[in-house]
Write a protein that holds these residues in place. Structure first.
Motif, PDB file in Angstrom:
ATOM      1  N   LYS A 295      -0.615   5.424   3.401  1.00 17.19           N
ATOM      2  CA  LYS A 295      -1.929   4.768   3.321  1.00 17.19           C
ATOM      3  C   LYS A 295      -1.955   3.662   4.374  1.00 17.19           C
ATOM      4  O   LYS A 295      -1.755   2.483   4.091  1.00 17.19           O
ATOM      5  CB  LYS A 295      -2.134   4.206   1.919  1.00 17.19           C
ATOM      6  CG  LYS A 295      -3.428   3.420   1.713  1.00 17.19           C
ATOM      7  CD  LYS A 295      -4.637   4.297   1.603  1.00 17.19           C
ATOM      8  CE  LYS A 295      -5.851   3.483   1.187  1.00 17.19           C
ATOM      9  NZ  LYS A 295      -7.082   4.281   1.159  1.00 17.19           N
TER      10      LYS A 295
ATOM     11  N   THR B 247      -2.567  -3.447  -4.638  1.00 17.44           N
ATOM     12  CA  THR B 247      -3.668  -2.855  -3.897  1.00 17.44           C
ATOM     13  C   THR B 247      -5.006  -3.364  -4.445  1.00 17.44           C
ATOM     14  O   THR B 247      -5.990  -2.638  -4.486  1.00 17.44           O
ATOM     15  CB  THR B 247      -3.616  -1.318  -4.021  1.00 17.44           C
ATOM     16  OG1 THR B 247      -3.543  -0.999  -5.436  1.00 17.44           O
ATOM     17  CG2 THR B 247      -2.399  -0.732  -3.359  1.00 17.44           C
TER      18      THR B 247
ATOM     19  N   LEU C  98      -7.102   1.435   6.166  1.00 18.34           N
ATOM     20  CA  LEU C  98      -7.755   0.738   5.064  1.00 18.34           C
ATOM     21  C   LEU C  98      -9.210   0.460   5.408  1.00 18.34           C
ATOM     22  O   LEU C  98      -9.530   0.095   6.540  1.00 18.34           O
ATOM     23  CB  LEU C  98      -7.031  -0.575   4.760  1.00 18.34           C
ATOM     24  CG  LEU C  98      -5.534  -0.472   4.422  1.00 18.34           C
ATOM     25  CD1 LEU C  98      -4.939  -1.859   4.224  1.00 18.34           C
ATOM     26  CD2 LEU C  98      -5.318   0.389   3.188  1.00 18.34           C
TER      27      LEU C  98
ATOM     28  N   TRP D 273       0.847  -1.184   0.000  1.00 20.17           N
ATOM     29  CA  TRP D 273       0.000   0.000   0.000  1.00 20.17           C
ATOM     30  C   TRP D 273       0.883   1.235   0.000  1.00 20.17           C
ATOM     31  O   TRP D 273       1.982   1.222   0.560  1.00 20.17           O
ATOM     32  CB  TRP D 273      -0.938  -0.007   1.207  1.00 20.17           C
ATOM     33  CG  TRP D 273      -1.934  -1.130   1.117  1.00 20.17           C
ATOM     34  CD1 TRP D 273      -1.807  -2.390   1.622  1.00 20.17           C
ATOM     35  CD2 TRP D 273      -3.186  -1.098   0.409  1.00 20.17           C
ATOM     36  NE1 TRP D 273      -2.906  -3.157   1.282  1.00 20.17           N
ATOM     37  CE2 TRP D 273      -3.766  -2.393   0.544  1.00 20.17           C
ATOM     38  CE3 TRP D 273      -3.872  -0.127  -0.306  1.00 20.17           C
ATOM     39  CZ2 TRP D 273      -4.997  -2.725  -0.017  1.00 20.17           C
ATOM     40  CZ3 TRP D 273      -5.102  -0.451  -0.868  1.00 20.17           C
ATOM     41  CH2 TRP D 273      -5.653  -1.731  -0.728  1.00 20.17           C
TER      42      TRP D 273
ATOM     43  N   GLY E  84      -7.193  -5.841  -3.317  1.00 24.15           N
ATOM     44  CA  GLY E  84      -8.198  -5.791  -2.265  1.00 24.15           C
ATOM     45  C   GLY E  84      -9.230  -6.898  -2.250  1.00 24.15           C
ATOM     46  O   GLY E  84     -10.042  -6.962  -1.329  1.00 24.15           O
TER      47      GLY E  84
ATOM     48  N   SER F 108     -14.141   1.273  -1.247  1.00 29.11           N
ATOM     49  CA  SER F 108     -13.504   0.397  -0.261  1.00 29.11           C
ATOM     50  C   SER F 108     -12.161  -0.114  -0.766  1.00 29.11           C
ATOM     51  O   SER F 108     -11.983  -0.376  -1.954  1.00 29.11           O
ATOM     52  CB  SER F 108     -14.426  -0.776   0.069  1.00 29.11           C
ATOM     53  OG  SER F 108     -14.675  -1.550  -1.087  1.00 29.11           O
ATOM     54  N   ASP F 109     -11.230  -0.253   0.152  1.00 30.64           N
ATOM     55  CA  ASP F 109      -9.909  -0.785  -0.199  1.00 30.64           C
ATOM     56  C   ASP F 109      -9.931  -2.306  -0.292  1.00 30.64           C
ATOM     57  O   ASP F 109      -9.220  -2.898  -1.106  1.00 30.64           O
ATOM     58  CB  ASP F 109      -8.875  -0.359   0.856  1.00 30.64           C
ATOM     59  CG  ASP F 109      -8.715   1.145   0.944  1.00 30.64           C
ATOM     60  OD1 ASP F 109      -8.473   1.763  -0.110  1.00 30.64           O
ATOM     61  OD2 ASP F 109      -8.844   1.691   2.053  1.00 30.64           O
TER      62      ASP F 109
END
Length: 313
Positions: free
Chosen positions: A162, A240, A165, A158, A242, A207-208
């Motif tokens: 950051k 990233t 999350l 990330w 997710g 959303s991550d």
């Protein structure tokens, strides 16, 4: 405190009834395990031709140990040099005696439920390589510790800064009583790493991390399809991306119950992938690829040191 914990355990047993299919109480109703086909191959070795060896090759190909140039080579029952080399790499990764044959210890490990993320990617064994140099400082002394954590190729992580999350649950597939297991896993990563924090969001697009239970082929590609109870139980993707998916056909539990998989333990493992950790060869580490039913695991020093090394904290 002990009495409170015991009470929580009893409450968890009631939640179990809501987490698993209604026929789960009767083992006789369970279907054959996806990796069960391996059992009749025990003892096979180079030079043999045995029905079912092509399926062993497909297993090893799925988790990155084989990369045949032609489908024809992967679609026969010959125990060749490539298969022997693949087995030796598997045995090295799992700290088994390196025999190059499908001995009983190797077979026992292969049939265990496991994460769907390959152990070897593009010919590189993530369980023995892909480490960044990392030293621990204690006062004026520099401590060198043996570590077995690993990262995805290229060290995806990330972005700097950051550290908070957000995660989103697919409520169309995720039972509400399963959610606390995921929340507990996120909380442990926060507690142990002192770096990441996590928060649920109802906004899918922003959303991550996106969490859901899926069956069979679910849009992640045929190679990432789930296979019913046992076999591949979950998978998640490197930063990233997710995505974090659990196999809806597994017999999930809250806590250690024989015949069931502890959801929080599996969530801890997959969150490690979401943060950038790949598989570890330490059996006690949460990032070890396979897990037995009825087992509860916590984060290990190897997991925590891996995150600290990846994010330079």
């Amino acid at each position: 405190m002990a009495q409170n914990f015991q009470l929580i355990s009893y409450i968890s047993l009631f939640f179990l009834l809501l987490l698993v299919p209604s026929n789960s109480k009767n083992p006789a109703t369970r279907k054959p395990r996806p990796f069960g086909f391996l059992k009749h191959l025990e003892g096979c070795k180079k030079g043999e031709n045995l029905t079912g060896l092509r399926e062993l090759k497909q297993y090893l190909n799925k988790f990155g140990y084989l990369n045949y140039n032609s489908l024809k080579a992967d679609n026969n029952d010959d125990f060749d040099d490539f298969l022997e080399a693949a087995l030796k790499t598997y045995q090295a990764n799992y700290n088994l005696k390196i025999t190059g044959t499908l001995d009983s210890e190797t077979l026992s490990k292969m049939v265990m439920p496991r994460c769907g993320v390959p152990d070897v990617i593009n010919g590189t064994s993530s369980m023995t390589t892909n480490k960044k140099p990392h030293h621990h400082h204690h006062g004026s002394k520099k401590l060198h510790t043996v570590s077995h954590y690993s990262f995805f190729r290229g060290y995806p992580r990330w972005p700097v800064g950051k550290t908070h999350l957000t995660y989103w649950f697919d409520l169309g597939t995720t039972h509400p009583d399963a959610i606390p297991a995921f929340v507990g896993a996120f909380d442990k990563w926060t507690l142990y790493t002192q770096y990441f924090t996590f928060e649920e969001t109802l906004e899918y697009e922003n959303s991550d991390i996106k969490i859901g239970f899926e069956r069979g082929e679910h849009g992640d590609g045929i190679g990432n399809a789930f296979d019913g109870e046992g076999g591949v139980i979950a998978h998640a993707y490197a930063p990233t991306d997710g995505r974090f998916h659990c196999d809806a056909d597994e017999f999930w539990s809250i806590g250690a119950i024989a015949g069931y998989l502890d959801l929080e333990t599996v969530a801890l493992h997959e969150i490690g992938h979401l943060l950038g950790l790949d598989h570890s060869s330490i059996e006690d580490a949460i990032m070890y690829p396979s897990i037995s039913s009825g087992v509860v695991k916590d984060l290990h020093d190897d997991d925590v040191e891996g995150i600290k090394a990846l994010y330079n904290v």
